[in-house]
Scaffold this active site. Structure first.
Site, PDB file in Angstrom:
ATOM      1  N   ASP A 109       0.850  -1.190   0.000  1.00 23.74           N
ATOM      2  CA  ASP A 109       0.000   0.000   0.000  1.00 23.74           C
ATOM      3  C   ASP A 109       0.891   1.248   0.000  1.00 23.74           C
ATOM      4  OD1 ASP A 109      -3.086   0.736   0.421  1.00 23.74           O
ATOM      5  OD2 ASP A 109      -1.930   2.069   1.710  1.00 23.74           O
ATOM      6  N   TYR A 145      -2.944  10.963   1.499  1.00 19.40           N
ATOM      7  CA  TYR A 145      -3.518  10.967   0.156  1.00 19.40           C
ATOM      8  C   TYR A 145      -3.455  12.371  -0.438  1.00 19.40           C
ATOM      9  CZ  TYR A 145      -5.356   6.267   0.961  1.00 19.40           C
ATOM     10  OH  TYR A 145      -5.474   4.923   1.204  1.00 19.40           O
ATOM     11  N   HIS A 196      -4.632  -7.680   0.102  1.00 16.12           N
ATOM     12  CA  HIS A 196      -3.925  -6.413   0.286  1.00 16.12           C
ATOM     13  C   HIS A 196      -3.089  -6.386   1.562  1.00 16.12           C
ATOM     14  CE1 HIS A 196      -3.266  -2.155  -0.360  1.00 16.12           C
ATOM     15  NE2 HIS A 196      -3.751  -1.862   0.834  1.00 16.12           N
TER      16      HIS A 196
END
Length: 379
Positions: free
Chosen positions: A179, A306, A357
């Site tokens: 990630d 982000y 993930h």
């Protein structure tokens, strides 16, 4: 700020735990979803079930003690206090390895792999497989400090890790991540080739090669279909966190049910769980990870990564050796030939049969085997 390294232990106050229970008792619930699956988000019945368990049965003090079984520290880098696990192997020749999590994960993801990686002979490996493990919490996550000024993107975090490792006595080291941790790890490979001997990533960002468009393999076609599904049905969180993380933070910081739902829906979507996250992770494990967002009130600060990093994702050439492990339920998957276009020194590439993930969390034995196999050729 000094370069001092100080011991750290996770220690929630009684007041924090009492406040959590008060909020769990007074949740104002939305109505039930209009479908019989998870396509509208975390189902009401499951959210209520887990929140009731969180209130009545989840024992944080017991879980806290378990999380504290590994040595933890804090040190200031570039003006921000960084929390990290540091577990040295009993084997003097062990390879130092910095492992980095992403969102909505935490250091909790790696608790099942630390002992096999540091003490391999006790877990089916050879002494030559040993690692010294450094596992930091990203800035704004867990018990690392929250940056108060903009600028902490993945490149800056990578520079911080490249300062942390020699501060711990590791001039020569390797790096691993998934990630955002994969992006940080890739940036280390870009920025610190003098000291980083190689990287291993389980969500490599290597885009489809247009030259393969007319002769794609079945796996490559499936990877593109997964990207399309993500863009259409699974990426709303990313747009919100990448544009208005502060606005999002108010609701999630104020409501434990909101914070739990925001995270657990991704564990349903991104794990290889056959439709339910508790098929691969225990309820306590899921809540341990949620607690590392709830206790430090890190909904907004974690989402800012982000906002910081989406504007200029690092796609520079990586000059160090690169290993990739591709799990079948990963969000973004790549093929060997796509990866070779991005990574000139791709020396390890393996496609697994099970896992998603949160690889180390979901499939710890497979993850350990992959990390050992990857770095055997670089020691």
């Amino acid at each position: 700020m000094s370069n001092n390294i100080t011991p750290f232990r996770i220690a929630a106050t009684d007041a924090e735990l009492d406040d959590l229970k008060r909020r769990l008792r007074t949740i104002r619930w939305p109505e039930r979803e209009c479908v019989d699956d998870w396509s509208q988000g975390l189902p009401l019945a499951y959210a209520q079930e887990v929140c009731t368990y969180w209130l009545e049965k989840y024992n944080w003090r017991e879980r806290e003690s378990r999380l504290n079984r590994f040595a933890q520290f804090k040190t200031a880098i570039d003006g921000v206090g960084i929390h990290f696990l540091h577990v040295r192997s009993p084997y003097a020749g062990a390879l130092p390895l910095v492992i980095t999590h992403g969102w909505p994960g935490s250091i909790v993801e790696f608790h099942k792999v630390i002992e096999p990686l540091t003490n391999p002979t006790a877990h089916g490996g050879e002494a030559s497989d040993a690692f010294h493990i450094v596992c930091p919490s990203l800035p704004g996550y867990g018990f690392s400090d929250k940056p108060t000024r903009a600028g902490w993107d993945v490149q800056r975090i990578a520079r911080a890790w490249s300062e942390l490792m020699p501060r711990l006595g590791y001039a020569r080291y390797a790096a691993q991540g998934g990630d955002w941790g994969a992006m940080v790890t890739t940036c280390i490979g870009i920025q610190d080739p003098r000291n980083c001997i190689g990287i291993h990533i389980n969500m490599p960002i290597a885009l489809p090669d247009p030259a393969t468009r007319d002769d794609m393999t079945e796996n490559e076609k499936a990877a593109i279909a997964a990207m399309q599904h993500y863009n259409e049905w699974d990426s709303g969180y990313s747009k919100q966190q990448g544009t208005r993380p502060q606005t999002l933070g108010y609701g999630l910081t104020d409501s434990p049910a909101g914070q739990l739902a925001w995270i657990l829906e991704k564990f349903w979507s991104w794990t290889d769980c056959d439709g339910h996250p508790e098929n691969v992770l225990t309820r306590d494990e899921l809540l341990d990870n949620v607690m590392l967002y709830w206790l430090p009130a890190s909904a907004a600060s974690s989402a800012r990564l982000y906002w910081e990093s989406f504007r200029s994702p690092p796609m520079d050439p990586v000059s160090v050796p690169v290993g990739c492990s591709i799990f079948p339920k990963e969000i973004f998957r790549t093929s060997r030939r796509w990866a070779e276009k991005r990574f000139a020194k791709l020396f390890y590439f393996n496609e697994l049969q099970k896992g998603g993930h949160f690889a180390a969390f979901e499939q710890p034995e497979t993850f350990v085997r992959e990390v050992r196999a990857c770095f055997r050729g670089l020691r």
